[in-house]
Motif scaffolding. Structure first.
Motif, mmCIF file in Angstrom:
data_model
loop_
_atom_site.group_PDB
_atom_site.id
_atom_site.type_symbol
_atom_site.label_atom_id
_atom_site.label_comp_id
_atom_site.label_asym_id
_atom_site.label_seq_id
_atom_site.Cartn_x
_atom_site.Cartn_y
_atom_site.Cartn_z
ATOM 1 N N ALA A 90 0.840 -1.207 0.000
ATOM 2 C CA ALA A 90 0.000 0.000 0.000
ATOM 3 C C ALA A 90 0.873 1.254 0.000
ATOM 4 O O ALA A 90 0.574 2.226 -0.707
ATOM 5 C CB ALA A 90 -0.919 -0.002 1.215
ATOM 6 N N GLN A 91 1.954 1.232 0.788
ATOM 7 C CA GLN A 91 2.846 2.389 0.830
ATOM 8 C C GLN A 91 3.512 2.616 -0.527
ATOM 9 O O GLN A 91 3.668 3.753 -0.974
ATOM 10 C CB GLN A 91 3.910 2.195 1.919
ATOM 11 C CG GLN A 91 3.366 2.036 3.337
ATOM 12 C CD GLN A 91 2.521 3.216 3.773
ATOM 13 O OE1 GLN A 91 1.336 3.305 3.450
ATOM 14 N NE2 GLN A 91 3.103 4.115 4.507
ATOM 15 N N MET A 92 3.922 1.516 -1.166
ATOM 16 C CA MET A 92 4.555 1.635 -2.476
ATOM 17 C C MET A 92 3.578 2.174 -3.515
ATOM 18 O O MET A 92 3.940 3.022 -4.342
ATOM 19 C CB MET A 92 5.100 0.269 -2.906
ATOM 20 C CG MET A 92 6.265 -0.232 -2.061
ATOM 21 S SD MET A 92 6.773 -1.911 -2.502
ATOM 22 C CE MET A 92 7.322 -1.672 -4.195
ATOM 23 N N VAL A 124 5.085 9.589 2.722
ATOM 24 C CA VAL A 124 4.357 8.315 2.785
ATOM 25 C C VAL A 124 4.806 7.478 3.970
ATOM 26 O O VAL A 124 3.993 6.866 4.670
ATOM 27 C CB VAL A 124 4.540 7.535 1.468
ATOM 28 C CG1 VAL A 124 3.897 6.156 1.570
ATOM 29 C CG2 VAL A 124 3.930 8.305 0.300
ATOM 30 N N SER A 125 6.112 7.441 4.230
ATOM 31 C CA SER A 125 6.622 6.608 5.323
ATOM 32 C C SER A 125 6.195 7.111 6.690
ATOM 33 O O SER A 125 6.168 6.344 7.658
ATOM 34 C CB SER A 125 8.149 6.526 5.258
ATOM 35 O OG SER A 125 8.730 7.817 5.412
ATOM 36 N N PHE A 157 -4.563 8.272 -2.064
ATOM 37 C CA PHE A 157 -5.381 8.176 -0.850
ATOM 38 C C PHE A 157 -6.050 6.812 -0.746
ATOM 39 O O PHE A 157 -6.113 6.216 0.332
ATOM 40 C CB PHE A 157 -6.452 9.270 -0.852
ATOM 41 C CG PHE A 157 -5.949 10.646 -0.531
ATOM 42 C CD1 PHE A 157 -5.723 11.029 0.784
ATOM 43 C CD2 PHE A 157 -5.709 11.571 -1.535
ATOM 44 C CE1 PHE A 157 -5.275 12.300 1.092
ATOM 45 C CE2 PHE A 157 -5.258 12.848 -1.244
ATOM 46 C CZ PHE A 157 -5.038 13.211 0.075
ATOM 47 N N GLU A 158 -6.572 6.324 -1.858
ATOM 48 C CA GLU A 158 -7.289 5.043 -1.847
ATOM 49 C C GLU A 158 -6.388 3.880 -1.462
ATOM 50 O O GLU A 158 -6.851 2.891 -0.882
ATOM 51 C CB GLU A 158 -7.930 4.814 -3.217
ATOM 52 C CG GLU A 158 -9.130 5.725 -3.471
ATOM 53 C CD GLU A 158 -9.579 5.727 -4.923
ATOM 54 O OE1 GLU A 158 -10.678 6.258 -5.195
ATOM 55 O OE2 GLU A 158 -8.832 5.216 -5.786
ATOM 56 N N SER A 159 -5.093 3.998 -1.760
ATOM 57 C CA SER A 159 -4.140 2.959 -1.342
ATOM 58 C C SER A 159 -4.033 2.877 0.171
ATOM 59 O O SER A 159 -3.602 1.857 0.717
ATOM 60 C CB SER A 159 -2.754 3.245 -1.945
ATOM 61 O OG SER A 159 -2.787 3.180 -3.347
#
Length: 256
Positions: A90-92, A124-125, A157-159
């Motif tokens: 998801a982060q990727m 993101v992290s 966002f959806e990730s």
């Protein structure tokens, strides 16, 4: 505890070695307690069971210490690693979407720079994992008369488990807000209705007493426009995908 709930909990324990050990301990201790409680006719045979109930937790404690010290990597089930793997994926996916969104923005004809990529990775992290809470806290209203321009940003966002409701106009947004609650609102500035329609929507919301966090995502990133947005009651204004993601996710994850 109801039988159904106990069975459901027991099934959850079987998903990892540590859970199975815990379930076994509960069952053994439970049977021993039943025997002691209802075994009045056993007379002299009850004493060993009492000693067992006294020393069994001690043995379990030292056994657990040994497992943690010598075999800690075997105490997790496949589902534990699968969840972590999903989190990393998801982060990727989020980072990839933000990088693509940044690349299409005006002034980035040469592509995303190394510094921009580092900024995106940092953003993101540092986003906390989503917690289970009311469904509306994972839902955002995005107001833009050209939603296709923000598809990549929404993917980021959806990730992270965020859901969107889309509105093409101020009136459409106000109608949605009558029957729905959102963790945040993202709005463009100029629409067919007017060049500052983002502020028009914001002012109407605040006049109604609606305090939903409001973010402007428009073409400008000038300091004076950021200041004006905050003075009017928005949480920020930007034209950068990573800044939009960081600001809005900060509101969503903090539940403010």
């Amino acid at each position: 505890m109801e039988t159904g709930k106990f069975a459901e909990t027991a099934v959850g324990f079987t998903k990892s070695p540590l859970g199975i050990i815990g379930l076994f301990i509960v069952l053994v201790y439970g049977f021993a307690s039943l025997v002691v409680g209802f075994g009045s006719g056993l007379s002299g045979q009850v004493a060993p069971l009492i000693y067992f109930m006294v020393f069994f937790p001690v043995l379990v404690f030292f056994g657990f210490l040994w497992l943690v010290a010598k075999h800690h990597n075997k105490l997790y089930g496949p589902s534990d690693f699968r969840n972590e793997d999903n989190y990393i994926k998801a982060q990727m996916a989020t980072a990839a979407s933000l990088a693509a969104a940044s690349a299409k923005q005006p002034g980035n004809s040469a592509g995303v720079t190394d510094m921009q990529l580092r900024d995106i990775v940092d953003v993101v992290s540092n986003v906390p994992r989503q917690k289970k809470h009311e469904k509306w806290r994972n839902r955002i209203l995005w107001v833009d008369d050209r939603p296709e321009n923000n598809a990549l940003e929404r993917q980021a966002f959806e990730s992270q488990g965020i859901e969107f409701s889309l509105a093409l106009s101020t009136n459409e947004a106000l109608e949605l807000l009558k029957t729905n609650k959102f963790a945040a609102i993202i709005s463009d500035m100029g629409r067919k209705e007017g060049p500052q329609e983002g502020y028009v929507l914001l002012e109407k919301l605040r006049a109604m007493g609606d305090k939903t966090p409001f973010m402007i995502y428009a073409a400008s990133n000038l300091p004076e426009h950021k200041k004006m947005a905050r003075e009017r009651g928005a949480i920020g204004s930007t034209n950068r995908a990573d800044e939009l993601f960081q600001t809005v996710m900060g509101v969503v994850t903090n539940g403010s």
